[in-house]
Write a protein that holds these residues in place. Structure first.
Motif: not given
Length: 128
Positions: A46-51, A62-64, A104
């Motif tokens: 799961r993404a912790l932040q936008d990249y 995208r985060q989430g 991330i």
């Protein structure tokens, strides 16, 4: 003659430059995968932040968002992974495998061990 030179320079500056259809520098010579074709996902993260990617070898995240991880690049301290983003609604985003920084994301579901070492090829870093 100066008019022709000016015209050529003007066209060169106006035409868009693209990374599509060319080989980019390798990020690694080896990767760890679940199988020799890297066709099975290793884990879900799961993404912790936008990249926001710097070039076409990478995917925007995208985060989430959930990411299916298919390979972990090996040579440079496992800094980059390769995977595909799964949006909250299937089909909302075109599926595309690309690279992203491992820092991330957080691992949420291990699926298969990344026990197969595979050499990377020029196609691993080709922009299409």
């Amino acid at each position: 003659m100066p008019c022709k030179l000016w015209l050529v320079l003007s066209l060169w500056l106006v035409l868009p430059t693209s990374e599509a259809g060319r080989q980019m520098p390798k990020l690694s010579d080896k990767k760890l995968c679940a199988d020799s074709e890297c066709s099975h996902p290793i884990l879900i993260a799961r993404a912790l932040q936008d990249y926001y990617p710097g070039d076409c070898r990478f995917i925007p995240i995208r985060q989430g968002q959930l990411i299916y991880v298919y390979a972990m690049l090996k040579d440079r301290g496992n800094l980059f992974w390769a995977g595909s983003v799964q949006d909250s609604y299937y089909g909302q985003q075109e599926a595309r495998i690309g690279h992203f920084p491992s820092s991330i994301v957080e691992e949420t579901h291990p699926l298969m061990p990344a026990s197969t070492e595979v050499k990377t090829t020029k196609w691993d870093f080709y922009c299409n």
